[in-house]
Design a protein around this motif. Structure first.
Motif, mmCIF file in Angstrom:
data_model
loop_
_atom_site.group_PDB
_atom_site.id
_atom_site.type_symbol
_atom_site.label_atom_id
_atom_site.label_comp_id
_atom_site.label_asym_id
_atom_site.label_seq_id
_atom_site.Cartn_x
_atom_site.Cartn_y
_atom_site.Cartn_z
ATOM 1 N N ALA A 1 0.816 -1.215 0.000
ATOM 2 C CA ALA A 1 0.000 0.000 0.000
ATOM 3 C C ALA A 1 0.853 1.270 0.000
ATOM 4 O O ALA A 1 0.450 2.293 -0.560
ATOM 5 N N TYR A 2 2.037 1.186 0.613
ATOM 6 C CA TYR A 2 2.885 2.380 0.733
ATOM 7 C C TYR A 2 4.200 2.273 -0.047
ATOM 8 O O TYR A 2 5.168 2.964 0.277
ATOM 9 N N GLU A 3 4.182 1.444 -1.072
ATOM 10 C CA GLU A 3 5.347 1.364 -1.972
ATOM 11 C C GLU A 3 5.709 2.735 -2.532
ATOM 12 O O GLU A 3 6.881 3.051 -2.732
ATOM 13 N N TYR A 4 4.683 3.541 -2.781
ATOM 14 C CA TYR A 4 4.907 4.847 -3.424
ATOM 15 C C TYR A 4 5.746 5.803 -2.572
ATOM 16 O O TYR A 4 6.301 6.782 -3.076
ATOM 17 N N LEU A 5 5.864 5.514 -1.262
ATOM 18 C CA LEU A 5 6.689 6.359 -0.399
ATOM 19 C C LEU A 5 8.179 6.124 -0.622
ATOM 20 O O LEU A 5 9.013 6.941 -0.219
ATOM 21 N N GLY A 6 8.500 4.985 -1.258
ATOM 22 C CA GLY A 6 9.882 4.742 -1.669
ATOM 23 C C GLY A 6 10.807 4.171 -0.613
ATOM 24 O O GLY A 6 12.036 4.205 -0.771
ATOM 25 N N TYR A 7 10.257 3.610 0.448
ATOM 26 C CA TYR A 7 11.115 3.011 1.482
ATOM 27 C C TYR A 7 11.567 1.620 1.069
ATOM 28 O O TYR A 7 10.917 0.952 0.267
ATOM 29 N N LYS A 8 12.680 1.195 1.645
ATOM 30 C CA LYS A 8 13.192 -0.156 1.371
ATOM 31 C C LYS A 8 13.577 -0.823 2.685
ATOM 32 O O LYS A 8 13.706 -0.155 3.721
ATOM 33 N N LYS A 9 13.751 -2.141 2.620
ATOM 34 C CA LYS A 9 14.151 -2.906 3.807
ATOM 35 C C LYS A 9 15.477 -2.365 4.318
ATOM 36 O O LYS A 9 16.405 -2.133 3.543
ATOM 37 N N GLY A 10 15.563 -2.146 5.614
ATOM 38 C CA GLY A 10 16.768 -1.583 6.209
ATOM 39 C C GLY A 10 16.631 -0.130 6.595
ATOM 40 O O GLY A 10 17.455 0.407 7.343
ATOM 41 N N ASP A 11 15.574 0.543 6.128
ATOM 42 C CA ASP A 11 15.387 1.966 6.429
ATOM 43 C C ASP A 11 15.019 2.197 7.900
ATOM 44 O O ASP A 11 15.368 3.227 8.472
ATOM 45 N N PHE A 12 14.279 1.231 8.485
ATOM 46 C CA PHE A 12 13.886 1.341 9.900
ATOM 47 C C PHE A 12 14.197 0.018 10.586
ATOM 48 O O PHE A 12 13.314 -0.821 10.794
ATOM 49 N N PRO A 13 15.476 -0.184 10.948
ATOM 50 C CA PRO A 13 15.915 -1.495 11.431
ATOM 51 C C PRO A 13 15.246 -1.976 12.712
ATOM 52 O O PRO A 13 15.005 -3.177 12.867
ATOM 53 N N ILE A 14 14.916 -1.074 13.629
ATOM 54 C CA ILE A 14 14.277 -1.508 14.882
ATOM 55 C C ILE A 14 12.845 -1.953 14.595
ATOM 56 O O ILE A 14 12.403 -3.024 15.039
ATOM 57 N N THR A 15 12.123 -1.149 13.834
ATOM 58 C CA THR A 15 10.762 -1.515 13.415
ATOM 59 C C THR A 15 10.766 -2.873 12.726
ATOM 60 O O THR A 15 9.925 -3.738 13.009
ATOM 61 N N GLU A 16 11.710 -3.069 11.813
ATOM 62 C CA GLU A 16 11.777 -4.315 11.048
ATOM 63 C C GLU A 16 12.169 -5.497 11.931
ATOM 64 O O GLU A 16 11.656 -6.609 11.766
ATOM 65 N N LYS A 17 13.073 -5.259 12.866
ATOM 66 C CA LYS A 17 13.466 -6.311 13.806
ATOM 67 C C LYS A 17 12.264 -6.758 14.638
ATOM 68 O O LYS A 17 12.047 -7.958 14.858
#
Length: 365
Positions: free
Chosen positions: A319-335
């Motif tokens: 849904a938010y691909e258009y914001l242009g983020y990629k894996k690794g941009d928010f490491p704590i959130t992703e962890k």
């Protein structure tokens, strides 16, 4: 082998069955089903419970957020700070008004890391959306100090925190507007979709009241393009019953959570923390483990139901691909997304069921 569901709603219903059924019949027999006396009384009672001047019944939690940002005139070109590890509805309330979410990493308590807020503020920042995730109130003292310093609005997402406190003040009574969901699985859940907003600002209350009803403050007089976002009479009536029992239901959840915290002893499992000055109403009991998928499978094989809240952070969603983020941009959130797991915790859960969950977890190797 025992079967422990992740959640079950009927036990809570049966605790107060006679009251619920009487109220449902009263509403059905009244002949009044939209924006009537049940909604009005619930709004007064809920505002009183939260400690705010005004409350407004809304049809669901997402629309509560949409109306909140709309009432604050948050629009295209504006930025809103929001934590990265929230349920996606928190973000949708921002983007459905055309604004841009600016994600902030969570702290060790799973809430927004207030120490990172100031670095994210730009001249486009208009608001902070604070999500009291899993039932624990965020550090609202610091949030409100920063908001005042930079002249920002504060919207509280209280979908999971009905009745939780920070410095003895109720979540939902700090910000400009607070938004609630009464989805059936919530601590104050209804028997379908439902939601509410609370505020101390009469102007915002009046605007949201108009917006929820087609932009109309008087029948067939439409002041602006609004929504059909009304809480119905039946849900309001049933919520009035449950609200009278909410403290008792919260106490039950706290007892189960405290038992988990004192009895689960497995070095592979990280238990949730509660910040000093804050309380949690334990909407969810969320542990973390580096072996999440293996651990979840083990619990499933032993009859213990679990859910992941949430496996895909909003910034990595389609849904938010258009914001242009990629894996690794928010490491704590992703962890967190890779390690969190919610254990069974529900009203009516027996001691025997709790003991079984604890023993199964402690046996995990």
């Amino acid at each position: 082998m025992k079967k422990i569901p992740f959640n079950t709603l009927e036990r809570q219903f049966f605790m107060y069955q006679d009251e619920y059924e009487k109220k449902a019949l009263d509403v059905l027999r009244s002949g009044w089903y939209i924006l009537g006396p049940e909604v009005e009384e619930f709004e007064k009672e809920f505002a009183n419970y939260i400690g705010s001047k005004y409350s407004l019944g809304i049809d669901n939690g997402l629309n509560a957020l949409v109306l909140a940002f709309r009432a604050l005139d948050i629009k295209e070109g504006d930025e809103v700070l929001v934590q990265g590890n929230t349920f996606i509805a928190s973000v949708m309330g921002i983007t459905m008004n055309g604004a841009t979410p600016v994600f902030v990493e969570p702290d060790q308590y799973d809430n927004i890391d207030v120490d990172l807020l100031e670095n994210k503020i730009t001249d486009k920042t208009k608001a902070i959306c604070v999500v009291h995730l899993y039932g624990q109130t965020a550090n609202m003292k610091k949030v409100m100090e920063i908001a005042k310093k930079y002249n920002l609005y504060v919207v509280e997402d209280c979908a999971q925190s009905h009745g939780s406190l920070f410095d003895n003040q109720m979540s939902g009574s700090f910000g400009d507007i607070a938004c609630f969901s009464f989805y059936p699985g919530k601590n104050l859940g209804c028997f379908g979709d439902g939601g509410a907003v609370t505020t101390n600002n009469e102007e915002l209350y009046t605007r949201m009241k108009t917006l929820r009803n087609y932009g109309s403050s008087k029948k067939y007089h439409n002041d602006e393009v609004g929504y059909n976002a009304r809480l119905d009479e039946l849900q309001a009536g049933l919520l009035r019953i449950k609200l009278t029992h909410l403290d008792e239901l919260t106490e039950q959840r706290e007892k189960i959570a405290n038992r988990y915290l004192s009895k689960i002893k497995n070095p592979k499992i990280v238990l949730p923390l509660v910040r000093e000055g804050a309380t949690s109403v334990w909407h969810l009991f969320v542990i973390k483990t580096d072996e999440r998928d293996r651990f979840q499978k083990y619990l499933e094989e032993n009859g213990v139901g679990t859910v992941i809240h949430y496996p895909i952070p909003p910034h990595l969603s389609k849904a938010y691909e258009y914001l242009g983020y990629k894996k690794g941009d928010f490491p704590i959130t992703e962890k967190y997304a890779e390690t969190v797991l919610s254990l069974p915790l529900y009203n009516g859960m027996t001691e025997e069921e709790q003991t079984y969950v604890i023993e199964v977890i402690n046996r995990y190797e």
